[in-house]
Design a protein around this motif. Structure first.
Motif, short mmCIF file in Angstrom:
data_model
loop_
_atom_site.label_atom_id
_atom_site.label_comp_id
_atom_site.label_asym_id
_atom_site.label_seq_id
_atom_site.Cartn_x
_atom_site.Cartn_y
_atom_site.Cartn_z
N GLY A 147 4.08 -5.72 -7.72
CA GLY A 147 3.52 -5.49 -6.38
C GLY A 147 2.73 -4.20 -6.34
O GLY A 147 3.02 -3.27 -7.10
N VAL A 148 1.74 -4.13 -5.47
CA VAL A 148 0.89 -2.94 -5.38
C VAL A 148 1.43 -1.99 -4.31
O VAL A 148 1.69 -2.40 -3.18
CB VAL A 148 -0.57 -3.31 -5.06
CG1 VAL A 148 -1.42 -2.07 -4.86
CG2 VAL A 148 -1.13 -4.18 -6.18
N VAL A 149 1.56 -0.72 -4.70
CA VAL A 149 1.95 0.36 -3.80
C VAL A 149 0.70 1.23 -3.61
O VAL A 149 0.12 1.70 -4.59
CB VAL A 149 3.11 1.19 -4.38
CG1 VAL A 149 3.45 2.36 -3.47
CG2 VAL A 149 4.33 0.31 -4.63
N LEU A 150 0.28 1.41 -2.37
CA LEU A 150 -0.93 2.17 -2.08
C LEU A 150 -0.77 3.65 -2.39
O LEU A 150 0.30 4.23 -2.15
CB LEU A 150 -1.32 2.00 -0.61
CG LEU A 150 -1.77 0.61 -0.20
CD1 LEU A 150 -1.89 0.50 1.31
CD2 LEU A 150 -3.09 0.25 -0.87
N GLY A 160 -3.11 3.09 10.90
CA GLY A 160 -2.76 4.51 11.01
C GLY A 160 -2.38 5.15 9.69
O GLY A 160 -2.26 6.37 9.61
N LYS A 161 -2.21 4.35 8.64
CA LYS A 161 -1.83 4.88 7.32
C LYS A 161 -3.06 5.45 6.61
O LYS A 161 -4.10 4.83 6.58
CB LYS A 161 -1.22 3.77 6.47
CG LYS A 161 -0.79 4.22 5.08
CD LYS A 161 -0.05 3.11 4.38
CE LYS A 161 0.44 3.54 3.01
NZ LYS A 161 1.33 4.70 3.03
N GLN A 162 -2.89 6.64 6.04
CA GLN A 162 -3.96 7.20 5.22
C GLN A 162 -3.85 6.66 3.80
O GLN A 162 -2.76 6.53 3.25
CB GLN A 162 -3.90 8.72 5.20
CG GLN A 162 -4.40 9.34 6.50
CD GLN A 162 -4.74 10.80 6.33
OE1 GLN A 162 -3.90 11.61 5.97
NE2 GLN A 162 -5.99 11.14 6.62
N GLN A 214 -4.77 -6.82 -2.33
CA GLN A 214 -3.63 -7.69 -2.63
C GLN A 214 -2.35 -6.86 -2.54
O GLN A 214 -1.74 -6.51 -3.55
CB GLN A 214 -3.80 -8.32 -4.00
CG GLN A 214 -5.01 -9.23 -4.07
CD GLN A 214 -5.29 -9.71 -5.47
OE1 GLN A 214 -4.62 -9.37 -6.42
NE2 GLN A 214 -6.33 -10.51 -5.61
N ILE A 215 -1.94 -6.58 -1.31
CA ILE A 215 -0.82 -5.64 -1.06
C ILE A 215 0.29 -6.25 -0.22
O ILE A 215 1.12 -5.53 0.33
CB ILE A 215 -1.35 -4.35 -0.40
CG1 ILE A 215 -2.12 -4.67 0.88
CG2 ILE A 215 -2.22 -3.56 -1.37
CD1 ILE A 215 -2.57 -3.46 1.66
N LYS A 216 0.31 -7.59 -0.12
CA LYS A 216 1.25 -8.25 0.79
C LYS A 216 2.71 -8.15 0.36
O LYS A 216 3.59 -8.38 1.18
CB LYS A 216 0.85 -9.71 0.98
CG LYS A 216 -0.45 -9.83 1.79
CD LYS A 216 -0.68 -11.22 2.26
CE LYS A 216 0.24 -11.46 3.42
NZ LYS A 216 -0.17 -12.53 4.31
N VAL A 217 2.99 -7.79 -0.88
CA VAL A 217 4.38 -7.67 -1.32
C VAL A 217 5.09 -6.56 -0.53
O VAL A 217 6.24 -6.71 -0.12
CB VAL A 217 4.45 -7.38 -2.84
CG1 VAL A 217 5.87 -7.01 -3.27
CG2 VAL A 217 3.96 -8.58 -3.63
N HIS A 218 4.39 -5.46 -0.28
CA HIS A 218 5.03 -4.29 0.36
C HIS A 218 4.54 -3.98 1.76
O HIS A 218 5.12 -3.12 2.43
CB HIS A 218 4.81 -3.05 -0.51
CG HIS A 218 5.50 -3.12 -1.83
ND1 HIS A 218 6.87 -3.16 -1.96
CD2 HIS A 218 5.01 -3.20 -3.08
CE1 HIS A 218 7.19 -3.24 -3.24
NE2 HIS A 218 6.08 -3.27 -3.95
N TYR A 219 3.47 -4.64 2.23
CA TYR A 219 2.86 -4.25 3.50
C TYR A 219 2.56 -5.44 4.39
O TYR A 219 2.28 -6.53 3.90
CB TYR A 219 1.54 -3.49 3.24
CG TYR A 219 1.70 -2.29 2.35
CD1 TYR A 219 2.14 -1.07 2.86
CD2 TYR A 219 1.42 -2.37 0.99
CE1 TYR A 219 2.30 0.04 2.03
CE2 TYR A 219 1.57 -1.28 0.15
CZ TYR A 219 2.01 -0.07 0.68
OH TYR A 219 2.17 1.01 -0.15
N THR A 220 2.60 -5.18 5.70
CA THR A 220 2.13 -6.14 6.69
C THR A 220 0.92 -5.49 7.38
O THR A 220 0.81 -4.26 7.42
CB THR A 220 3.20 -6.44 7.76
OG1 THR A 220 3.49 -5.23 8.46
CG2 THR A 220 4.47 -7.01 7.12
#
Length: 113
Positions: free
Chosen positions: A96-99, A64-66, A52-58
């Protein structure tokens, strides 16, 4: 503060780094989410997850992100997706979730130390 645990309990959680190889919107999820495929290297291979990371990511920006994930939880059914890894993140002030991810590239499958 949480209850204290023994070091051996902490070491039982297998936390590793992997690279997102594919990401897709997950419209069937109850809360807005993205399906992820994460490569954890030769020993573990590629694992699927829902996040559930749609707030900050597409999805496009994630390839390619680690990321950091727990690879030894049992698989969990999330709608039509069998989640095989728990990708870790933190809530920002708005919820929002930040990975979690390394600040320098490291080999896929490297275990947290």
């Amino acid at each position: 503060m949480s209850d204290q645990i023994e070091f051996d309990q902490f070491m039982a959680v297998d936390i590793r780094v992997g690279t997102i190889t594919r990401a897709e919107d997950f419209p069937e999820a109850r809360k807005p989410a993205i399906k992820l495929w994460v490569d954890f290297g030769g020993e573990i291979g590629e694992r699927k997850s829902s996040a559930q990371i749609k707030v900050h990511y597409t999805p496009e920006a994630l390839v390619g992100k680690q990321v950091i994930g727990v690879v030894n939880f049992p698989p969990r059914q999330i709608g039509p997706v069998m989640s095989e890894v728990l990708v870790l993140g933190l809530h920002d002030e708005g919820g929002g979730v930040v990975l979690l991810s390394p600040d320098k590239p490291v080999p896929n499958g490297e275990r947290m130390c």
